[in-house]
Design an enzyme around this catalytic site. Structure first.
Site, PDB file in Angstrom:
ATOM      1  NE  ARG A   1     -52.034 -50.074   3.906  1.00 46.99           N
ATOM      2  CZ  ARG A   1     -52.869 -49.503   4.103  1.00 46.99           C
ATOM      3  NH1 ARG A   1     -53.784 -49.089   3.171  1.00 46.99           N
ATOM      4  NH2 ARG A   1     -53.448 -49.052   5.411  1.00 46.99           N
TER       5      ARG A   1
ATOM      6  CB  VAL B   1     -57.873 -50.617   8.420  1.00 48.82           C
ATOM      7  CG1 VAL B   1     -58.584 -49.059   8.119  1.00 48.82           C
ATOM      8  CG2 VAL B   1     -56.683 -50.407   7.730  1.00 48.82           C
TER       9      VAL B   1
ATOM     10  CG  HIS C   1     -60.224 -44.332   9.856  1.00 42.84           C
ATOM     11  ND1 HIS C   1     -59.120 -43.472   9.979  1.00 42.84           N
ATOM     12  CD2 HIS C   1     -61.360 -43.456   9.930  1.00 42.84           C
ATOM     13  CE1 HIS C   1     -59.352 -42.549  10.446  1.00 42.84           C
ATOM     14  NE2 HIS C   1     -60.614 -42.370  10.341  1.00 42.84           N
TER      15      HIS C   1
ATOM     16  N   GLY D   1     -51.047 -42.523  19.891  1.00 45.19           N
ATOM     17  CA  GLY D   1     -50.644 -42.902  18.554  1.00 45.19           C
ATOM     18  C   GLY D   1     -51.155 -42.380  17.449  1.00 45.19           C
TER      19      GLY D   1
ATOM     20  N   PRO E   1     -44.869 -40.160  21.028  1.00 47.54           N
ATOM     21  CG  PRO E   1     -43.569 -41.732  20.101  1.00 47.54           C
ATOM     22  CD  PRO E   1     -44.780 -41.295  20.364  1.00 47.54           C
TER      23      PRO E   1
HETATM   24  N1  APR Z   1     -46.117 -44.968  20.397  1.00 42.92           N
HETATM   25  C1  APR Z   1     -47.062 -44.132  20.075  1.00 42.92           C
HETATM   26  N2  APR Z   1     -47.256 -43.371  19.092  1.00 42.92           N
HETATM   27  C2  APR Z   1     -46.362 -43.570  18.021  1.00 42.92           C
HETATM   28  C3  APR Z   1     -45.190 -44.393  18.035  1.00 42.92           C
HETATM   29  C4  APR Z   1     -45.224 -45.095  19.088  1.00 42.92           C
HETATM   30  N3  APR Z   1     -44.204 -46.157  19.517  1.00 42.92           N
HETATM   31  N4  APR Z   1     -44.478 -44.409  16.930  1.00 42.92           N
HETATM   32  C5  APR Z   1     -45.097 -43.472  16.196  1.00 42.92           C
HETATM   33  N5  APR Z   1     -46.326 -42.735  16.827  1.00 42.92           N
HETATM   34  C6  APR Z   1     -47.092 -41.672  16.558  1.00 42.92           C
HETATM   35  C7  APR Z   1     -46.608 -40.624  15.620  1.00 42.92           C
HETATM   36  O1  APR Z   1     -45.748 -39.642  16.136  1.00 42.92           O
HETATM   37  C8  APR Z   1     -47.757 -40.059  14.967  1.00 42.92           C
HETATM   38  O2  APR Z   1     -48.268 -39.035  15.451  1.00 42.92           O
HETATM   39  O3  APR Z   1     -48.276 -42.222  15.723  1.00 42.92           O
HETATM   40  C9  APR Z   1     -48.658 -41.249  14.823  1.00 42.92           C
HETATM   41  C10 APR Z   1     -48.805 -41.812  13.578  1.00 42.92           C
HETATM   42  O4  APR Z   1     -49.547 -40.716  12.745  1.00 42.92           O
HETATM   43  P1  APR Z   1     -50.278 -41.151  11.173  1.00 42.92           P
HETATM   44  O5  APR Z   1     -49.442 -41.977  10.367  1.00 42.92           O
HETATM   45  O6  APR Z   1     -50.940 -39.968  10.929  1.00 42.92           O
HETATM   46  O7  APR Z   1     -51.481 -42.270  11.538  1.00 42.92           O
HETATM   47  P2  APR Z   1     -53.071 -42.086  12.095  1.00 42.92           P
HETATM   48  O8  APR Z   1     -53.006 -40.606  13.031  1.00 42.92           O
HETATM   49  O9  APR Z   1     -53.703 -43.107  12.671  1.00 42.92           O
HETATM   50  O10 APR Z   1     -53.663 -41.615  10.741  1.00 42.92           O
HETATM   51  C11 APR Z   1     -54.989 -41.372  10.965  1.00 42.92           C
HETATM   52  O11 APR Z   1     -55.291 -41.191   8.514  1.00 42.92           O
HETATM   53  O12 APR Z   1     -54.285 -41.882   6.326  1.00 42.92           O
HETATM   54  C12 APR Z   1     -55.388 -41.775   7.324  1.00 42.92           C
HETATM   55  O13 APR Z   1     -57.150 -43.317   7.552  1.00 42.92           O
HETATM   56  C13 APR Z   1     -55.760 -43.284   7.819  1.00 42.92           C
HETATM   57  O14 APR Z   1     -56.344 -44.274  10.181  1.00 42.92           O
HETATM   58  C14 APR Z   1     -55.317 -43.301   9.311  1.00 42.92           C
HETATM   59  C15 APR Z   1     -55.818 -41.909   9.571  1.00 42.92           C
END
Ligand code: APR
Length: 274
Positions: free
Chosen positions: A76, A110, A128, A212, A239
């Site tokens: 990654r 990260v 994180h 996001g 979105p």
């Molecule tokens: N623009 C904005 N948001 C978006 C887009 C986009 N183009 N594409 C996807 N998303 C949104 C999704 O709808 C979702 O709500 O991004 C989000 C991603 O969610 P996760 O995969 O859960 O990521 P995140 O919230 O950053 O996770 C938090 O969890 O796994 C742990 O430590 C890890 O930092 C991570 C934390």
């Protein structure tokens, strides 16, 4: 007035004063090809075994299978290194430049893409951790160190040997090194993740911009809850619906149901326009 126009007005008003806190998650980096955690691409297959990030990103997994966990992070790390900051990241950097010490960025990512846009590191809280860095697995100190170049371009699934693990050892005490990331079975802290500083920044915010994130982690949710109680405008860029949208609707802010890049460019323009 539609939510985007109200958001633009809010960002125009920031020109005259007020503190902006931006909170980002995987969605902003999804636009430059880094898989989100909870999307399908977040899964990891090794031989016949399929792991979910929630299983691998734990202290327990590292203790029992350090080579597997390192292989996943090294791969990654290569994906993150090959990516470049996108227009969303660049727009956040413009906000930082416009606001100076009235700006704070709390990121769950990260991937190191925000720091690469040139924002003053003091204004970025990587709550994180950072996938380009390692630290002592025995906590001899909170110091982090760079992962050696020999691990660049790590192929998916490549085996991490004992010799590789030796090359990753803590330079201070010789204990096994670990990725500098917060795992699911661990807690936030100030020394490693600047958690108290991030919460203090939220406590002093006049506007919270959330981008996001699915709202699955604790500290970001605390920031959202605190900002909702303080009734400052929360803007949620995503979105998909998520818990920050619920917070945002309870405040003078709102929900911007669009991709990160598009929304952030519009808001950075509103902030920067003369
Ligand atoms: N623009 C904005 N948001 C978006 C887009 C986009 N183009 N594409 C996807 N998303 C949104 C999704 O709808 C979702 O709500 O991004 C989000 C991603 O969610 P996760 O995969 O859960 O990521 P995140 O919230 O950053 O996770 C938090 O969890 O796994 C742990 O430590 C890890 O930092 C991570 C934390």
């Amino acid at each position: 007035m539609d939510d985007m126009v109200r958001a633009q007005r809010c960002f125009e008003a920031l020109r005259d004063g007020g503190v902006l806190v931006v909170l980002t998650g995987a969605g902003i980096s999804a636009e430059v090809g880094i898989p989100t955690f909870r999307g399908e691409e977040g899964y990891w297959t090794r031989g016949s075994k399929v792991y979910q990030p929630m299983e691998l990103a734990t202290r327990a997994a590292f203790e029992s299978e350090p080579a597997t966990v390192w292989s996943w992070y090294l791969y990654r790390r290569g994906v993150c290194s090959a990516a470049a900051p996108g227009r969303g990241h660049e727009a956040v950097a413009r906000m930082a430049a416009a606001l100076g010490d009235r700006f704070h960025l709390v990121t769950q990512n990260v991937d190191g893409l925000h720091p690469r846009t040139g924002i003053d590191p003091a204004r970025i809280y990587e709550i994180h951790g950072n996938i380009f860095r390692a630290r002592c697995s025995r906590d001899c100190s909170a110091a982090t160190y760079s992962i050696p170049d020999r691990f660049d371009d790590w192929p998916k699934d490549a085996e991490v040997t004992d010799e590789d693990l030796d090359a990753l050892r803590c330079p201070a005490c010789g204990a096994p090194g670990r990725p500098h990331v917060l795992w699911f079975d661990e807690c936030y802290d100030e020394a490693r993740y600047r958690a108290d500083s991030a919460l203090s920044a939220a406590a002093g915010a006049d506007v919270l911009l959330v981008v996001g994130t699915s709202g699955a982690t604790n500290l970001p949710m605390q920031m959202g809850a605190l900002s909702a109680v303080r009734n400052i405008p929360i803007w949620d860029v995503n979105p998909e619906d998520n818990p920050f949208g619920d917070f945002a609707r309870r405040t003078p802010g709102g929900v911007l149901r669009t991709g990160a890049g598009e929304a952030l460019v519009t808001l950075a323009d509103a902030l920067a326009a003369a």
